[in-house]
Design an enzyme around this catalytic site. Structure first.
Site, mmCIF file in Angstrom:
data_model
loop_
_atom_site.group_PDB
_atom_site.id
_atom_site.type_symbol
_atom_site.label_atom_id
_atom_site.label_comp_id
_atom_site.label_asym_id
_atom_site.label_seq_id
_atom_site.Cartn_x
_atom_site.Cartn_y
_atom_site.Cartn_z
ATOM 1 N N ARG A 1 53.640 44.124 38.555
ATOM 2 C CA ARG A 1 53.064 43.979 39.909
ATOM 3 C C ARG A 1 52.552 42.548 40.069
ATOM 4 O O ARG A 1 53.200 41.713 40.702
ATOM 5 C CB ARG A 1 51.969 45.026 40.140
ATOM 6 C CG ARG A 1 51.573 45.196 41.595
ATOM 7 C CD ARG A 1 50.670 44.111 42.129
ATOM 8 N NE ARG A 1 49.347 44.113 41.519
ATOM 9 C CZ ARG A 1 48.424 43.206 41.784
ATOM 10 N NH1 ARG A 1 48.676 42.193 42.618
ATOM 11 N NH2 ARG A 1 47.238 43.241 41.188
ATOM 12 N N GLU A 2 51.409 42.237 39.442
ATOM 13 C CA GLU A 2 50.894 40.855 39.536
ATOM 14 C C GLU A 2 51.927 39.874 38.979
ATOM 15 O O GLU A 2 52.167 38.812 39.564
ATOM 16 C CB GLU A 2 49.586 40.736 38.754
ATOM 17 C CG GLU A 2 48.985 39.333 38.729
ATOM 18 C CD GLU A 2 48.440 38.876 40.074
ATOM 19 O OE1 GLU A 2 47.655 39.623 40.671
ATOM 20 O OE2 GLU A 2 48.802 37.763 40.525
ATOM 21 N N HIS B 1 50.380 49.760 43.032
ATOM 22 C CA HIS B 1 49.331 48.976 43.674
ATOM 23 C C HIS B 1 49.641 48.942 45.161
ATOM 24 O O HIS B 1 50.677 48.401 45.569
ATOM 25 C CB HIS B 1 49.365 47.562 43.086
ATOM 26 C CG HIS B 1 48.240 46.688 43.511
ATOM 27 N ND1 HIS B 1 48.378 45.694 44.450
ATOM 28 C CD2 HIS B 1 46.943 46.654 43.111
ATOM 29 C CE1 HIS B 1 47.218 45.084 44.602
ATOM 30 N NE2 HIS B 1 46.339 45.634 43.801
ATOM 31 N N ARG C 1 42.066 54.434 42.184
ATOM 32 C CA ARG C 1 41.168 53.296 41.970
ATOM 33 C C ARG C 1 41.096 52.518 43.277
ATOM 34 O O ARG C 1 42.114 52.321 43.942
ATOM 35 C CB ARG C 1 41.719 52.398 40.868
ATOM 36 C CG ARG C 1 40.775 51.253 40.512
ATOM 37 C CD ARG C 1 41.463 49.907 40.377
ATOM 38 N NE ARG C 1 42.034 49.428 41.621
ATOM 39 C CZ ARG C 1 42.672 48.254 41.736
ATOM 40 N NH1 ARG C 1 42.828 47.484 40.696
ATOM 41 N NH2 ARG C 1 43.178 47.868 42.903
ATOM 42 N N THR D 1 39.929 37.326 42.985
ATOM 43 C CA THR D 1 41.226 37.072 43.597
ATOM 44 C C THR D 1 41.607 35.597 43.604
ATOM 45 O O THR D 1 42.779 35.244 43.516
ATOM 46 C CB THR D 1 41.190 37.624 45.043
ATOM 47 O OG1 THR D 1 40.851 39.003 44.951
ATOM 48 C CG2 THR D 1 42.485 37.442 45.774
ATOM 49 N N HIS E 1 39.996 42.423 37.481
ATOM 50 C CA HIS E 1 41.232 41.658 37.658
ATOM 51 C C HIS E 1 40.818 40.231 37.990
ATOM 52 O O HIS E 1 40.179 39.996 39.011
ATOM 53 C CB HIS E 1 42.011 42.278 38.833
ATOM 54 C CG HIS E 1 43.280 41.586 39.188
ATOM 55 N ND1 HIS E 1 44.525 42.063 38.809
ATOM 56 C CD2 HIS E 1 43.528 40.461 39.908
ATOM 57 C CE1 HIS E 1 45.465 41.265 39.269
ATOM 58 N NE2 HIS E 1 44.889 40.279 39.946
ATOM 59 N N HIS F 1 41.734 35.979 38.280
ATOM 60 C CA HIS F 1 42.726 34.889 38.311
ATOM 61 C C HIS F 1 42.242 33.670 37.535
ATOM 62 O O HIS F 1 41.056 33.512 37.254
ATOM 63 C CB HIS F 1 43.089 34.559 39.762
ATOM 64 C CG HIS F 1 44.137 35.505 40.267
ATOM 65 N ND1 HIS F 1 45.473 35.225 40.199
ATOM 66 C CD2 HIS F 1 44.042 36.761 40.783
ATOM 67 C CE1 HIS F 1 46.166 36.259 40.675
ATOM 68 N NE2 HIS F 1 45.318 37.201 41.035
ATOM 69 N N HIS G 1 42.043 19.139 8.359
ATOM 70 C CA HIS G 1 42.313 20.562 8.616
ATOM 71 C C HIS G 1 43.221 21.151 7.534
ATOM 72 O O HIS G 1 42.977 22.248 7.029
ATOM 73 C CB HIS G 1 42.986 20.730 9.982
ATOM 74 C CG HIS G 1 42.056 20.539 11.135
ATOM 75 N ND1 HIS G 1 41.860 21.481 12.113
ATOM 76 C CD2 HIS G 1 41.261 19.490 11.470
ATOM 77 C CE1 HIS G 1 40.982 21.031 12.997
ATOM 78 N NE2 HIS G 1 40.604 19.821 12.628
HETATM 79 C C1 AKG Z 1 43.864 40.151 43.506
HETATM 80 O O1 AKG Z 1 42.868 40.396 44.164
HETATM 81 O O2 AKG Z 1 44.103 39.037 43.026
HETATM 82 C C2 AKG Z 1 44.845 41.197 43.277
HETATM 83 O O3 AKG Z 1 45.932 40.918 42.808
HETATM 84 C C3 AKG Z 1 44.443 42.608 43.514
HETATM 85 C C4 AKG Z 1 43.550 43.072 42.444
HETATM 86 C C5 AKG Z 1 43.091 44.486 42.611
HETATM 87 O O4 AKG Z 1 43.736 45.269 43.284
HETATM 88 O O5 AKG Z 1 42.063 44.795 42.022
#
Ligand code: AKG
Length: 375
Positions: free
Chosen positions: A15-16, A75, A135, A169, A196, A198, A292
């Site tokens: 998905r992502e 999702h 969720r 996000t 989630h 980024h 090292h």
């Molecule tokens: C984001 O908010 O970056 C998403 O990809 C969705 C994340 C989510 O559904 O919790």
């Protein structure tokens, strides 16, 4: 230090990861990824919405019927049209999202918090009545005021959802902020919490870890961290983070599969594994500078917090460069079956340093030189 006792991966390469600029997975590739991460042992696999494209809907239904051990999620937008498609697809659960920050509400849907909750109630009750695990995420949670988040999540929790999700996000949150927000939400809801995050400001793995420390039970990852823009926390990164605390934390996963999974997805998206990938980078267990290499040869734990053999990887002591030390040279000679005294090894190292100042050198040159010094 004690850590929370529950941890689950929501693996979202399908998905992502599909939102990564270089990704366009064929149906066969989608199946290969789902099978691989399932064999790895992730608890959840999240796939693109069936509303995304006809092929996405067919692939979702196919993977949902595949009998994998992981629970299959899709999702979707918090919308009845998407919810009906999710039910038809045969998945175990739906990950809903609704933008709650001022920035996204304005451009995305223009709804008030009450309207968001009202819509969520309808969609969640429908999905639950069809037996789906639900969720609900506030998209852009970390630019949403905390009182707004609490209000929405308390309302959603009271509907009996399995989890709520917090999403960084735009990758704006710092680890401390993530910990604090997670802990504040943890105190307000009884359901599980997913995170989630980024990587826009380079904190994805640290943030995912702090989310877990703050009370998250489920962490979103993708293979190599691929996703929108520069992605999210990587599966390998989270495994490394947990294993660095205690290898027992990752003992239920087939971590020796990590390299082949990263290689497979890297090829699918047309890149090589990045040099800074945890565990699977080609140089993740390569030691170079003299200080090292001396220490690592005496005791690998000096500069390695992870044991490469746990992941099917091997340690490399690099010798073909001007930073080389004589201990590394003596060790390379031993590997070649040559004995060099300390004086000889020091002289050989000095020669390699001088050559390395002039030009690039390779392993063959070093080996030939070591034979000369042994004579
Ligand atoms: C984001 O908010 O970056 C998403 O990809 C969705 C994340 C989510 O559904 O919790």
């Amino acid at each position: 230090m004690s850590f929370p006792d529950r941890f689950y991966f929501v693996e979202t390469t399908l998905r992502e990861g599909e939102q990564f600029a270089g990704a366009r997975f064929t149906s066969e590739q989608r199946v290969a990824i789902a099978d691989a991460v399932d064999a790895f042992g992730v608890e959840y696999i999240e796939l693109t919405s069936p509303a995304a494209s006809p092929q996405s809907a067919r692939d979702l239904a196919m993977i949902a019927r595949r009998g994998l051990k992981a629970r299959i999620l899709t999702h979707i937008r918090c919308h009845m049209d998407d919810a009906r498609l999710a039910v038809e697809s045969g998945v175990n659960g739906a990950n809903l999202l609704f933008a709650t920050s001022e920035q996204l509400r304005q451009v995305s849907h223009g709804r008030t918090l009450d309207e968001i909750i009202e819509r969520a109630v309808e969609v969640i009750e429908y999905l639950k009545s069809h037996g789906l695990e639900v969720r609900f995420s506030c998209e852009d949670s970390f630019r949403t005021p905390l009182p707004d988040l609490i209000r929405v999540y308390k309302a959603i929790d009271s509907l009996g959802v399995k989890r709520i999700g917090l999403a960084d996000t735009v990758g704006v949150a710092s680890p401390r902020e993530v910990y604090n927000v997670l802990a504040a939400i943890r105190a307000e809801v009884s359901c599980d919490i997913e995170f989630h995050g980024h990587n826009d400001s380079g904190c994805a793995i640290a943030n995912a870890f702090c989310a877990w420390e703050g009370g998250a039970t489920h962490i979103d990852v993708t293979v190599l961290g691929i996703g929108e823009r520069n992605g999210i926390a990587s599966l390998g990164g989270m495994i490394a983070r947990l294993a660095a605390i205690d290898p027992a934390l990752v003992s239920r996963y087939n971590v020796e599969m990590l390299n082949e999974i990263d290689q497979m997805v890297a090829e699918m998206v047309g890149m090589t594994i990045p040099f800074n990938s945890c565990i699977t980078s080609p140089t993740a267990f390569t030691h170079k500078a003299g200080m090292h290499t001396k220490a690592v040869l005496a005791d690998p734990r000096s500069y390695e917090i992870l044991d490469p053999s746990m992941f099917g990887r091997t340690r490399t002591v690099a010798v073909a460069h001007r930073l080389v030390g004589w201990h590394a040279i003596a060790e390379r000679a031993r590997e070649l079956g040559i004995y060099l005294s300390e004086t000889q090894a020091r002289a050989a190292a000095a020669r390699i340093k001088a050559l390395g100042d002039e030009h690039d050198i390779d392993g063959t040159t070093v080996d030939e030189l070591l034979y000369e010094y042994a004579e």
